[in-house]
Design an enzyme around this catalytic site. Structure first.
Site, PDB file in Angstrom:
ATOM      1  N   ASP A 218       2.842 -19.688  -2.818  1.00 14.75           N
ATOM      2  CA  ASP A 218       2.925 -18.422  -2.093  1.00 14.75           C
ATOM      3  C   ASP A 218       1.572 -17.709  -2.170  1.00 14.75           C
ATOM      4  O   ASP A 218       0.985 -17.583  -3.243  1.00 14.75           O
ATOM      5  CB  ASP A 218       4.011 -17.534  -2.702  1.00 14.75           C
ATOM      6  CG  ASP A 218       4.290 -16.307  -1.840  1.00 14.75           C
ATOM      7  OD1 ASP A 218       5.126 -16.416  -0.937  1.00 14.75           O
ATOM      8  OD2 ASP A 218       3.652 -15.263  -2.075  1.00 14.75           O
ATOM      9  N   ASN A 226      -2.949  -8.740   5.798  1.00 13.68           N
ATOM     10  CA  ASN A 226      -2.551  -8.397   7.174  1.00 13.68           C
ATOM     11  C   ASN A 226      -2.787  -6.927   7.482  1.00 13.68           C
ATOM     12  O   ASN A 226      -3.291  -6.566   8.555  1.00 13.68           O
ATOM     13  CB  ASN A 226      -1.079  -8.737   7.395  1.00 13.68           C
ATOM     14  CG  ASN A 226      -0.853 -10.213   7.667  1.00 13.68           C
ATOM     15  OD1 ASN A 226      -1.736 -10.893   8.181  1.00 13.68           O
ATOM     16  ND2 ASN A 226       0.313 -10.714   7.314  1.00 13.68           N
ATOM     17  N   HIS A 231      -3.390  -9.161  11.621  1.00 12.81           N
ATOM     18  CA  HIS A 231      -2.603 -10.390  11.576  1.00 12.81           C
ATOM     19  C   HIS A 231      -3.403 -11.614  12.005  1.00 12.81           C
ATOM     20  O   HIS A 231      -3.119 -12.733  11.555  1.00 12.81           O
ATOM     21  CB  HIS A 231      -1.357 -10.237  12.452  1.00 12.81           C
ATOM     22  CG  HIS A 231      -0.331  -9.321  11.854  1.00 12.81           C
ATOM     23  ND1 HIS A 231       0.567  -9.726  10.896  1.00 12.81           N
ATOM     24  CD2 HIS A 231      -0.078  -8.000  12.058  1.00 12.81           C
ATOM     25  CE1 HIS A 231       1.343  -8.715  10.541  1.00 12.81           C
ATOM     26  NE2 HIS A 231       0.976  -7.652  11.235  1.00 12.81           N
ATOM     27  N   ASP A 235      -3.623 -15.047   9.958  1.00 20.35           N
ATOM     28  CA  ASP A 235      -3.414 -16.399  10.495  1.00 20.35           C
ATOM     29  C   ASP A 235      -4.537 -17.339  10.077  1.00 20.35           C
ATOM     30  O   ASP A 235      -4.301 -18.510   9.739  1.00 20.35           O
ATOM     31  CB  ASP A 235      -3.321 -16.351  12.016  1.00 20.35           C
ATOM     32  CG  ASP A 235      -2.020 -15.716  12.503  1.00 20.35           C
ATOM     33  OD1 ASP A 235      -1.098 -15.552  11.687  1.00 20.35           O
ATOM     34  OD2 ASP A 235      -1.942 -15.382  13.707  1.00 20.35           O
ATOM     35  N   GLU A 261       4.291 -16.857   4.400  1.00 20.28           N
ATOM     36  CA  GLU A 261       3.156 -17.315   3.593  1.00 20.28           C
ATOM     37  C   GLU A 261       3.590 -18.223   2.458  1.00 20.28           C
ATOM     38  O   GLU A 261       2.867 -18.420   1.478  1.00 20.28           O
ATOM     39  CB  GLU A 261       2.390 -16.101   3.040  1.00 20.28           C
ATOM     40  CG  GLU A 261       3.142 -15.276   2.023  1.00 20.28           C
ATOM     41  CD  GLU A 261       3.993 -14.177   2.622  1.00 20.28           C
ATOM     42  OE1 GLU A 261       4.248 -13.196   1.904  1.00 20.28           O
ATOM     43  OE2 GLU A 261       4.398 -14.291   3.800  1.00 20.28           O
TER      44      GLU A 261
END
Length: 343
Positions: A218, A226, A231, A235, A261
Site C-alpha cells: 500500500d 493527490n 490526481h 497516477d 493504491e
C-alpha cells in the site's frame, strides 16, 4: 518470417500501392514489347500515378488507397475496351468489391460508395464482353495469342490480393482478440494484472506448486499526494510503483492492482525469508524513486504486509493475514515490511 508478417500487417497501404505499381510496370513492358501501344500508355499513366501516391502516402491515411481503388476500376474498364476479346480485366473490380471493406477504415458510406463503383465497373466490363462492343476499333488490340496468359495473370493478381487482404483481416481479428484479453486481465492505468486474472491464475498455479508467499503493498500517504499535486500526479506515482514491481519480481511472480493504491504480489515457490529479502530490495528502489511531474519532483514510500503458506488452497486466508500485517505496518511507522504482528 515474423518480421515479414509484421511488415505486411503494419505497412498494408504501402504494400498494396507497391504491388499495384509492380503490376502496372510489368504490364507496361509486356504490352510495349508485343506492340500494344495504347495498353502500354494506359499502364504508363497508372504507373506514374502510383509513384506519386507512394511519394505522398501518409501512415494511417486511407486517401491514397481510395484513389488507387478508383484507378483500378477505370483502368479495368479502359483495358477491356482497348482489346478485342475477353482478357480477365473483370477480375479486378470484382475482387475489389470484397477487398475494399477490409483495406480501408473510412466511413461505411464511403466504403459502400466505392463498392458500388466496383459493381458498376464489373457490369460494364461484363456488358462489353457479352456484346463484343469495341468503342474505337482502330486502336483496339487483338492479343488472342496471349489471351490465356493475360487472363491467368489478371486472375493471379486478383486472387493474391484477396488472399493478402484475408490475411490482414485474420491478423486484425487476432490483434483485437489479444487486446480484448489484455483489457479483461489487466489494469488499464498501471498495466498490472487485475483481480479477475489473479483468481483465474491462482486456480492454475496451486495445481503445480504448494509453497508460496504473498505481499500486500500500500502506498503511504497517497491521499496527500493527490491532494497536494493532483490526481494526474497520483497516477504517475502509481505507474512508477508498478514499474518497480515489474523490475523487481521474477517472471513467475504475479503483480496485481488490488484496488486504488493497494497491490498484491504473489510469489510462488519461495518461503517467507526469501520473499522478505526480495521485498527489502524492492522497498529500497521505492524509497529512492523520484517522479517528475510538471516542475515538481515527488517521492513516495510504501508499506508491505507479507505472509507465506505451503497450502495454496488457503490463499484467501493468506491474503487476510498479509492484509492484517499491512494494517499493522500502516499504523506503526509505515515504510516497512511486516511479516508478523507482535503479540
Amino acid at each position: 518470417m515474423g518480421k515479414l508478417l509484421e511488415f505486411l500487417v503494419n505497412k498494408k497501404n504501402k504494400v498494396f500501392l507497391v504491388t499495384c505499381l509492380y503490376v502496372h510496370v510489368t504490364s507496361l513492358l509486356f504490352y510495349a514489347y508485343y506492340d500494344a501501344p495504347y495498353l502500354a500508355i494506359t499502364n504508363a499513366i497508372s504507373s506514374l500515378m502510383y509513384v506519386i501516391l507512394l511519394i505522398t502516402d501518409k501512415a494511417g491515411s486511407d486517401r491514397n488507397i481510395m484513389i488507387a481503388f478508383i484507378e483500378i476500376i477505370f483502368f479495368s474498364v479502359t483495358c477491356e475496351m482497348l482489346t478485342v476479346g475477353t482478357y480477365g480485366f473483370i477480375f479486378y473490380p470484382l475482387g475489389m468489391v470484397a477487398v475494399i471493406f477490409h483495406l480501408v477504415s473510412t466511413t461505411k458510406a464511403k466504403r459502400a460508395l466505392l463498392q458500388l463503383l466496383a459493381i458498376i465497373g464489373t457490369f460494364v466490363i461484363y456488358g462489353v464482353n457479352i456484346t463484343g462492343f469495341i468503342p474505337i476499333k482502330s486502336i483496339a488490340n487483338d492479343l488472342s495469342e496471349f489471351q490465356a496468359f493475360i487472363v491467368a495473370s489478371n486472375l493471379v493478381v486478383t486472387v493474391s490480393t484477396m488472399v493478402y487482404v484475408s490475411f490482414l483481416y485474420m491478423a486484425e481479428q487476432e490483434k483485437n482478440k489479444a487486446l480484448l484479453e489484455y483489457n479483461i486481465n489487466h489494469d488499464q492505468l498501471t498495466g498490472l494484472y487485475n483481480r479477475r486474472f489473479f483468481y483465474t491464475a491462482i486456480e492454475t498455479i496451486r495445481k503445480s506448486t504448494r509453497l508460496f508467499s504473498l505481499a500486500m503493498v500500500d502506498l503511504d500517504n497517497f491521499k496527500r499526494i493527490n491532494d497536494t499535486y493532483g490526481h494526474e500526479c497520483g497516477d504517475e506515482v502509481l505507474k512508477a510503483l508498478s514499474e518497480i514491481f515489474t523490475e523487481s519480481l521474477d517472471e513467475n511472480d504475479i503483480a496485481v492492482r488490488w484496488g486504488g493504491e493497494e497491490f498484491i504480489l504473489f510469489m510462488p515457490g519461495i518461503d517467507e525469508k526469501e520473499a522478505e529479502g526480495r521485498l527489502e530490495h524492492m522497498l529500497e528502489k521505492i524509497r529512492v524513486c523520484e517522479v517528475k511531474f510538471e516542475d515538481k519532483t515527488v517521492t513516495f514510500t510504501a508499506t508491505i504486509g507479507l505472509a507465506s503458506c505451503d497450502d495454496p488452497h488457503k490463499y484467501e486466508q493468506v491474503i487476510n493475514e498479509a492484509d492484517q500485517n499491512l494494517y499493522y505496518g500502516k499504523n506503526n511507522g509505515k515504510n516497512r515490511i511486516v511479516t508478523h504482528i507482535p503479540k
